[in-house]
Write a protein that holds these residues in place. Structure first.
Motif, PDB file in Angstrom:
ATOM      1  N   GLY A 177       8.981  -6.413   9.017  1.00  0.00           N
ATOM      2  CA  GLY A 177       9.637  -6.421   7.798  1.00  0.00           C
ATOM      3  C   GLY A 177      10.444  -5.078   7.681  1.00  0.00           C
ATOM      4  N   LYS A 178      10.275  -4.057   8.459  1.00  0.00           N
ATOM      5  CA  LYS A 178      10.657  -2.951   8.253  1.00  0.00           C
ATOM      6  C   LYS A 178      12.152  -2.918   8.832  1.00  0.00           C
ATOM      7  CE  LYS A 178       9.715   2.117   8.302  1.00  0.00           C
ATOM      8  NZ  LYS A 178       9.476   2.251   6.946  1.00  0.00           N
ATOM      9  N   ARG A 179      13.232  -2.220   8.334  1.00  0.00           N
ATOM     10  CA  ARG A 179      14.645  -2.430   8.870  1.00  0.00           C
ATOM     11  C   ARG A 179      14.513  -1.395  10.278  1.00  0.00           C
ATOM     12  NH1 ARG A 179      17.391  -0.259   3.601  1.00  0.00           N
ATOM     13  NH2 ARG A 179      15.412   1.284   3.976  1.00  0.00           N
ATOM     14  N   GLN A 409       4.135   0.573   8.573  1.00  0.00           N
ATOM     15  CA  GLN A 409       4.894   1.485   7.362  1.00  0.00           C
ATOM     16  C   GLN A 409       5.646   0.571   6.539  1.00  0.00           C
ATOM     17  OE1 GLN A 409       7.167   5.144   8.263  1.00  0.00           O
ATOM     18  NE2 GLN A 409       5.200   6.079   9.099  1.00  0.00           N
ATOM     19  N   TYR A 410       5.299  -0.764   6.375  1.00  0.00           N
ATOM     20  CA  TYR A 410       6.043  -1.412   5.365  1.00  0.00           C
ATOM     21  C   TYR A 410       5.225  -2.394   4.702  1.00  0.00           C
ATOM     22  CZ  TYR A 410       9.388  -4.665   3.405  1.00  0.00           C
ATOM     23  OH  TYR A 410      10.128  -5.507   2.502  1.00  0.00           O
ATOM     24  N   TRP A 411       5.375  -2.474   3.287  1.00  0.00           N
ATOM     25  CA  TRP A 411       4.624  -3.709   2.506  1.00  0.00           C
ATOM     26  C   TRP A 411       5.702  -4.155   1.460  1.00  0.00           C
ATOM     27  CZ3 TRP A 411       0.551  -6.446   2.583  1.00  0.00           C
ATOM     28  CH2 TRP A 411       0.260  -7.329   0.994  1.00  0.00           C
ATOM     29  N   ASN A 412       5.685  -5.619   1.444  1.00  0.00           N
ATOM     30  CA  ASN A 412       6.420  -6.174   0.438  1.00  0.00           C
ATOM     31  C   ASN A 412       5.339  -6.970  -0.393  1.00  0.00           C
ATOM     32  OD1 ASN A 412       7.973  -8.294  -0.765  1.00  0.00           O
ATOM     33  ND2 ASN A 412       9.315  -8.654   1.210  1.00  0.00           N
ATOM     34  N   LYS A 413       5.763  -6.545  -1.710  1.00  0.00           N
ATOM     35  CA  LYS A 413       4.949  -6.979  -2.616  1.00  0.00           C
ATOM     36  C   LYS A 413       5.046  -8.423  -3.008  1.00  0.00           C
ATOM     37  CE  LYS A 413       5.164  -2.698  -5.360  1.00  0.00           C
ATOM     38  NZ  LYS A 413       5.613  -2.091  -6.627  1.00  0.00           N
ATOM     39  N   ILE A 444      -4.611  -5.221   9.607  1.00  0.00           N
ATOM     40  CA  ILE A 444      -3.654  -4.844   8.513  1.00  0.00           C
ATOM     41  C   ILE A 444      -2.602  -4.253   8.830  1.00  0.00           C
ATOM     42  CG2 ILE A 444      -5.619  -4.179   6.854  1.00  0.00           C
ATOM     43  CD1 ILE A 444      -4.264  -1.520   9.272  1.00  0.00           C
ATOM     44  N   LEU A 445      -1.751  -3.516   8.092  1.00  0.00           N
ATOM     45  CA  LEU A 445      -0.229  -2.807   8.514  1.00  0.00           C
ATOM     46  C   LEU A 445      -0.422  -1.431   8.809  1.00  0.00           C
ATOM     47  CD1 LEU A 445       1.568  -4.863   5.906  1.00  0.00           C
ATOM     48  CD2 LEU A 445       1.517  -5.502   8.253  1.00  0.00           C
ATOM     49  N   ASN A 446      -0.085  -1.200  10.154  1.00  0.00           N
ATOM     50  CA  ASN A 446      -0.273   0.403  10.385  1.00  0.00           C
ATOM     51  C   ASN A 446       0.465   1.413   9.356  1.00  0.00           C
ATOM     52  OD1 ASN A 446      -1.213   2.197  12.400  1.00  0.00           O
ATOM     53  ND2 ASN A 446       1.397   2.657  12.741  1.00  0.00           N
TER      54      ASN A 446
END
Length: 877
Positions: A177-179, A409-413, A444-446
């Motif tokens: 997800g992260k650019r 380093q990315y979380w999308n709500k 999980i997401l690092n």
């Protein structure tokens, strides 16, 4: 190689390692969709990698049957969308749409079978078109997906067109997800892993991922009641009937040892209605099992067959290791009923010079061997599931693995994003659950702040998908929501086990060794490009030795860590590549490798890895070298002699409890260039300018290294970095061949500056050209590498190297000859006409990359976000 001969050789190497090192050549087995091929099983596997037509960019009508693709480049997968320079960090790679088209005929031998195309992974979004019809979509770049041709009416003998649209552009809707321009790695595009055609009976063993069965699908092997005296081997096999009528089959499961000797065979009957799938559970006992460990990675083989009468209609081999891993909190990590000590290893990205992520299976295996050679016992995958062949190699070589779900380093709500993370986690567990190397899941997401319910659901998934004793545990950052209270292992730092609020679980450092000044500049002493030479490489090695040392500071609760990162690689958000590797991007060793290697016990005997007593002098004896001489060794003591023994010193290798096993040895004030010059000034005495270092154990010299300064550059020398694994003639395999500049006596001229021109004859090609600095290639620290790719025909390959500007006193040319070996699987592709160069030039669409441009304000904003995340998760408190 004959498979029986291969198995015998494998067993011989395992049981009788010679001098602690592998000898001869070794051919790793290739698993396809979780199975190693079982002769006579009825399942057929075809290599679907050759014969793709490729176009970088988007183009109207590319999915249609009558589209003229003659101007397109013909490629083999694994494939990257573009070759990149060895230093191409900072979002310089292509992001955007690409097309692949493949013309093929379904083999006549598959008549009566169901045929599917299995993609191990492709980057980003994929849309599949079969014979012009849009039939399937997939998102995500790190896990497999399958196209069932039979479902769409394809039969044996049919001519088909498969078109694949792929897009590696930034997309926040699915993980990671992260650019990319805020990312610490790179979204290299393309169908960058293997593609296979699989033909199997309508009544067959299901695919573990495609079945979508919780804790089911395919073959699931787990163990119970493990001890040195016995172990229970439990095999769950899911079978599906895709015939139009009811069927009954026999499920025959055979357990063999490494060289094929049958230990136990068990059979059971299944009756299935049309469309029905069922799981049969079978159990066998093994007496006096050979337990899997990093030093003795013994692999048993589970042969699965479906039979109708005496006929085998489907099946495959699952390699397994019997081992008992336990995390005992303050008592640390235990393996097979005994304290193991510290787990120390490294993280691994799949990046390689020029080709990005598109590594063939042989290089996946070599990477695992390079890490085991360096003394690693655990690998954390960064930050996604890796190639199946890498996992297979870790099983063979004795490397524990932490498998991470894609994310950094990315979380999308958006709720769908979290659900996609969970789907990835289920799929990676289903894919990798049978590997004895898998020690932990990272579900999980690092380095990411995520909600509590997400963390708890992720943990539940690891238990749902592996509901048996001895399951791989779940690990995550101790500061993340819900982790300290619920997870099996927590990520933390040395010293966390001494705090008042310490966790009860075992603590592991997911990334050690980084000493950045700040997250903008990234100046630090643990990163050194190999091109910078001797002193920076030594500083890096000693910096990592200090960090390695911290992995042994423990009350028992802290169990080790993984260095970030053993191979130099490209990044999205920084213009410099990551130069902190033990190896460069071509897998040439740095001094840091020797420091890591020296931490392995001198008494270690391993079937495949480099091991045993060692000494290494981290000094080049040049006019710029330090006066102190640093030696890495795993012996009791080290003796250093200079000038043919004119001066001699002996020092102990310190083995202090609570510190790294074998401290670097520093001999002060040894090297004086002017003193050396007094010997070398005349031709008669120059050979006295040498260093001899001897490793001593129990009063005896057990290993030696001699070092001499290089004199004038007189010749080139070539070697192939094969790792004792031959080049396979499948059209996509490659090896690194290295040209070194040497003097008359073979000493590498580390300060040489030349450009090396490579040529190849026979059944090989050079990857890259002058446009990416690949050929000619500049010499760095005495050497210049080139990547040599096989053709699809086994045969001799001759590589030649010369300096770009030749002359009377220039270094003389070199050549190296070797042979590729035949591919293991038959190919499936159709040779088609290729347009002339003039037509290709006229038809090829302009695909000039449109790079994302940021204002200074925008750039600073995204880098500030990276710094915030790194500060929260990437540093010690």
């Amino acid at each position: 190689m004959n498979k029986n001969l291969f198995l015998t050789l494998s067993a011989f190497l395992f049981l009788f390692p010679l001098s602690g090192k592998a000898t001869g050549t070794y051919r790793p087995e290739t698993s396809v969709a979780g199975f190693i091929q079982l002769p006579g099983s009825g399942r057929q596997v075809y290599d679907f990698n050759p014969g793709w037509r490729f176009f970088k960019g988007d183009i109207s009508g590319a999915e249609t049957v009558n589209f003229d693709d003659r101007s397109w480049e013909v490629v083999s997968t694994p494939h990257t969308v573009e070759l990149m320079p060895a230093e191409a960090s900072g979002c310089r790679n292509y992001q955007g749409p690409v097309w692949y088209r493949k013309h093929f005929v379904v083999p006549a031998e598959t008549k009566g079978q169901r045929v599917s195309i299995h993609f191990e992974a492709a980057m980003g979004k994929q849309i599949l078109y079969l014979n012009g019809k849009r039939i399937q979509e997939h998102i995500g770049g790190y896990l497999p997906f399958t196209l069932d041709l039979t479902t769409y009416g394809v039969q044996a003998g049919d001519s088909c067109l498969l078109a694949v649209f792929a897009d590696n552009s930034d997309d926040k809707s699915y993980p990671p997800g992260k650019r990319q321009y805020t990312l610490d790695f790179t979204y290299h595009g393309g169908i960058y892993r293997d593609v296979w055609m699989i033909a199997k009976s309508p009544i067959s063993i299901t695919d573990a991922i495609e079945s979508q069965t919780v804790a089911g699908g395919g073959v699931f092997v787990h163990f119970d009641q493990i001890s040195e005296k016995s172990a229970q081997v439990c095999v769950n096999t899911e079978v599906q009937n895709e015939n139009t009528r009811s069927e009954s089959v026999i499920v025959e499961t055979t357990l063999t040892d490494a060289d094929g000797k049958i230990i136990r065979r068990i059979s059971g009957k299944l009756s299935l209605q049309s469309g029905e799938k069922k799981i049969i559970r079978q159990q066998m006992e093994v007496k006096n099992p050979k337990l899997w460990s990093p030093d003795t990675p013994y692999l048993y083989r589970v042969q699965s067959r479906l039979k109708k009468g005496d006929q085998s209609i489907d099946g495959g081999i699952t390699r397994v290791g019997i081992r008992l891993a336990e995390f005992h909190g303050k008592d640390g990590f235990w393996l097979n009923g005994k304290p193991f000590g510290q787990l120390v290893g490294a993280n691994r990205h799949q990046d390689f010079a020029y080709v990005g992520n598109a590594l063939p299976n042989s290089q996946q295996w070599r990477d695992a061997k390079r890490l085991r050679d360096a003394g690693c016992t655990i690998i954390r995958t960064a930050h996604y599931p890796q190639d199946p062949s890498f996992m297979d190699a870790c099983d063979e070589l004795g490397l524990f693995v932490i498998v991470a779900t894609p994310g950094w380093q990315y979380w999308n709500k958006d709720l769908q994003f979290g659900e996609l993370v969970h789907r990835n986690t289920r799929e990676m567990i289903r894919r990798d659950r049978n590997h004895p190397s898998v020690l932990m899941w990272e579900p999980i997401l690092n380095e990411t702040r995520y909600p509590l319910d997400f963390a708890l659901k992720a943990l539940d998934i690891t238990k749902e998908e592996y509901p048996y004793p001895g399951r791989p545990v779940a690990a995550a950052d101790v500061h993340s929501a819900g982790v300290k209270e619920h997870y099996d292992v927590v990520y933390g730092w040395p010293g966390d086990d001494e705090k008042e609020d310490r966790p009860e679980q075992c603590i592991f450092t997911r990334e050690f060794g980084e000493n950045v000044d700040d997250w903008y500049a990234h100046n630090n002493d643990n990163r050194a490009s190999r091109s910078w030479g001797e002193h920076p490489l030594l500083v890096q090695a000693l910096s990592l030795a200090k960090s390695y040392d911290e992995m042994y500071r423990t009350t028992g609760l802290f169990i080790g860590g993984a260095q970030w990162h053993p191979f130099d690689h490209q990044r999205g958000y920084h213009p410099d590549p990551y130069w902190g590797g033990l190896y460069d991007a071509f897998r040439q060793k740095k001094y840091a490798y020797e420091m890591f290697r020296s931490q392995s016990s001198a008494s270690l005997r391993h079937p495949l890895a480099e091991c045993g007593p060692m000494v290494f002098v981290a000094h080049e004896m040049s006019q710029f070298s330090d006066k102190d001489v640093v030696v890495f060794s795993n012996c009791d003591s080290v003796r250093l002699s200079v000038y043919d023994g004119t001066k001699t010193w002996t020092k102990p290798v310190v083995h202090a409890k609570g510190h790294l096993p074998n401290a670097p040895v520093v001999f002060e004030n040894v090297w004086d260039f002017w003193e050396a010059r007094s010997y070398s000034y005349t031709q008669k005495n120059w050979q006295k300018v040498n260093m001899i270092v001897e490793g001593i154990i129990n009063g005896k010299v057990v290993c030696t290294q001699k070092k001499m300064p290089s004199r004038r550059s007189t010749k080139l020398r070539l070697y192939a970095d094969t790792g004792n694994v031959n080049l396979v003639a499948d059209g996509s395999d490659f090896i690194v061949v290295v040209a070194e500049v040497t003097d008359d006596n073979g000493n590498v001229r580390r300060l040489a500056k030349e450009n090396i021109v490579f040529t190849v004859e026979g059944e090989g090609d050079i990857i890259g050209d002058a446009t990416i600095g690949a050929n000619p290639r500049a010499v760095e620290f005495g050497s210049a590498p080139v990547l040599i790719r096989s053709t699809r025909k086994a045969g001799k390959i001759k590589v030649k190297a010369r300096v770009q500007f030749e002359g009377t006193q220039a270094p003389t040319a070199a050549e190296l000859e070797f042979e590729s070996v035949p591919a293991e699987f038959p190919f499936c592709y159709e040779e088609r006409e290729i347009a002339s160069a003039a037509v290709r030039t006229r038809l090829q669409k302009d695909t000039t990359d449109k790079k994302i441009q940021l204002t200074e304000e925008e750039r600073q904003k995204v880098l500030d976000e990276v710094e915030r995340q790194q500060t929260e998760f990437g540093t010690k408190e």
